[in-house]
Design a protein around this motif. Structure first.
Motif, short mmCIF file in Angstrom:
data_model
loop_
_atom_site.label_atom_id
_atom_site.label_comp_id
_atom_site.label_asym_id
_atom_site.label_seq_id
_atom_site.Cartn_x
_atom_site.Cartn_y
_atom_site.Cartn_z
N LEU A 7 34.69 1.21 4.07
CA LEU A 7 33.32 1.75 4.76
C LEU A 7 33.33 3.11 5.16
CD1 LEU A 7 33.03 -1.07 7.55
CD2 LEU A 7 31.57 -0.93 5.35
N ASP A 10 30.41 5.77 5.40
CA ASP A 10 29.17 4.86 5.46
C ASP A 10 28.58 4.80 6.76
OD1 ASP A 10 29.17 4.53 2.51
OD2 ASP A 10 30.49 2.92 2.97
N VAL A 12 26.95 2.59 9.59
CA VAL A 12 26.87 0.90 10.12
C VAL A 12 25.90 0.91 11.14
CG1 VAL A 12 27.92 -1.10 10.71
CG2 VAL A 12 29.03 0.38 8.89
N MET A 75 25.63 -1.23 5.97
CA MET A 75 25.69 -2.43 6.55
C MET A 75 24.81 -2.56 7.94
SD MET A 75 29.32 -4.21 7.56
CE MET A 75 29.93 -4.28 6.00
N LEU A 77 24.37 -5.01 11.34
CA LEU A 77 24.63 -6.18 12.21
C LEU A 77 23.65 -6.39 13.13
CD1 LEU A 77 28.53 -5.17 12.41
CD2 LEU A 77 27.32 -6.25 10.68
N LYS A 94 18.25 -6.78 4.15
CA LYS A 94 18.53 -7.44 2.77
C LYS A 94 17.34 -6.58 1.87
CE LYS A 94 20.84 -11.75 3.68
NZ LYS A 94 20.79 -13.02 3.47
N CYS A 98 21.11 -3.59 1.77
CA CYS A 98 22.32 -3.41 2.43
C CYS A 98 23.01 -4.68 2.99
CB CYS A 98 22.50 -2.13 3.77
SG CYS A 98 20.97 -2.20 4.36
N TYR A 99 24.23 -4.60 3.33
CA TYR A 99 24.85 -5.80 3.70
C TYR A 99 24.33 -6.29 5.09
CZ TYR A 99 27.67 -5.51 -0.33
OH TYR A 99 28.25 -5.54 -1.51
N ALA A 100 23.97 -7.60 5.23
CA ALA A 100 23.42 -7.91 6.53
C ALA A 100 24.01 -9.10 7.23
CB ALA A 100 21.89 -8.48 6.36
N TYR A 101 23.91 -9.02 8.58
CA TYR A 101 24.81 -9.96 9.40
C TYR A 101 24.14 -10.09 10.69
CZ TYR A 101 28.31 -11.54 12.95
OH TYR A 101 29.06 -12.10 13.87
N SER A 109 23.59 -14.65 7.16
CA SER A 109 24.53 -13.56 6.90
C SER A 109 25.33 -13.30 5.56
CB SER A 109 25.46 -13.53 7.98
OG SER A 109 24.82 -13.56 9.14
N ASP A 110 25.39 -12.24 5.28
CA ASP A 110 26.01 -11.56 3.81
C ASP A 110 27.52 -11.98 4.04
OD1 ASP A 110 23.80 -11.24 2.26
OD2 ASP A 110 23.89 -9.29 3.09
#
Ligand SMILES: C[C@@]1(CC(=O)O)c2cc3[nH]c(cc4nc(cc5[nH]c(cc(n2)[C@H]1CCC(=O)O)[C@@](C)(CC(=O)O)[C@@H]5CCC(=O)O)C(CC(=O)O)=C4CCC(=O)O)c(CCC(=O)O)c3CC(=O)O
Ligand SMILES: NC(=O)C1=CN([C@@H]2O[C@H](COP(=O)(O)OP(=O)(O)OC[C@H]3O[C@@H](n4cnc5c(N)ncnc54)[C@H](O)[C@@H]3O)[C@@H](O)[C@H]2O)C=CC1
Length: 217
Positions: A7, A10, A12, A75, A77, A94, A98-101, A109-110
């Motif tokens: 990461l 990046d 977040v 990402m 969260l 999404k 981007c990665y989603a949680y 969640s991814d």
């Protein structure tokens, strides 16, 4: 599948500054990423991180996920206690690829978090039950932690640091993979290196590595 994400550099974004938000901040602090926390309230620990400039913070009460459009996160969260809002944040993230949680929504969640044993910020061991029982993942971590802290010794941590140094030098100076591999194992098994590591003298061990490298050429 458990992977070790890179990461570095990046952005977040974490939404929600409660218990779950704090847990996520703690997992991310060692990852050299930029952390932006958005929440309408926070706890003392999070306020300390903001004061120490370890994270950025925006105090905001959200009604939807439109705010995300202003950013380019890697990402996102969602850790609020509002399920509908968390779901909107995941959907928006999404759609931005981007990665989603969401802390309350493993299906949407991814990825999921494992229960992590951290040894000297150098070795990480993750335990996952694949969503079957987070409480058992935590319990197994506490059991395994006792064992791993005995198995992985201070010398091993020094060897990892020395290998990191040696493989960077080897990549530069040794042409082929098989020769580099042979060299790295010879460093690991060298009695002089082992003695210097016993003495906790990383600087001299690094010097010894450079000598061994020079002797090859
Ligand atoms: C799927 C997953 C996705 C994710 O969030 O990453 C997920 C989901 C959910 N957990 C919930 C509850 C609890 N979570 C914990 C603890 C942890 N949860 C963690 C991971 C995961 N949790 C992922 C699966 C990992 C796996 O299966 O191995 C850990 C390992 C890591 C971390 O969170 O960083 C961390 C331990 C860290 C440590 O200390 O080592 C405890 C225990 C406690 O707090 O003592 C409880 C209460 C008891 C229980 O439920 O077991 C709920 C609410 C359910 C509800 O509302 O009832 C959801 C949402 C849902 O299931 O819908
Ligand atoms: N994945 C996991 O391991 C676990 C997940 N959970 C789930 O995670 C969720 C969060 O749990 P906690 O952190 O304990 O809750 P919490 O109540 O401590 O924190 C929620 C945070 O979200 C913020 N928030 C709520 N609505 C907001 C809005 N509209 N705009 C801005 N900020 C807002 C609040 O100010 C607070 O800081 C819960 O839904 C819970 O079910 C809970 C325990 C474990």
């Amino acid at each position: 599948m458990i992977v070790d994400l890179n990461l570095r550099g990046d952005l977040v974004i974490i939404v929600g500054g409660g218990n779950e938000g704090l847990k996520k901040v703690n997992s991310l602090l060692t990852q050299e990423c930029k952390i932006l926390l958005i929440s309408d309230s926070t706890n003392r620990q999070i306020q300390n991180y903001v004061k120490q400039k370890k994270i950025s913070f925006k105090k905001m009460r959200l009604v939807n996920a439109n705010f995300l459009k202003k950013y380019k996160p890697f990402m996102v969260l969602a850790t609020t206690d509002d399920k509908a809002l968390n779901r909107k944040i995941v959907e928006q993230a999404k759609s931005m690829r981007c990665y989603a949680y969401a802390a309350d929504d493993p299906e949407a969640s991814d990825f999921a978090f494992g229960s992590v044993i951290n040894i000297a910020d150098t070795v990480q061991i993750a335990i996952s039950t694949g969503g079957r029982s987070p409480a058992m993942a935590r319990k197994l971590k506490l059991q395994a932690e006792q064992i791993f802290k005995k198995v992985i010794k201070k010398e091993d941590i020094y060897h990892i640091k020395l290998q990191d140094f040696a493989r960077k030098a080897a990549k530069y100076k040794i042409q082929t993979f098989s020769e580099r591999k042979k060299f790295l194992y010879s460093v690991m098994n060298d009695n002089h290196v082992k003695q210097l590591i016993q003495d906790e003298n990383l600087k001299k061990a690094q010097k010894r590595v450079m000598e061994m490298l020079d002797n090859l050429i």
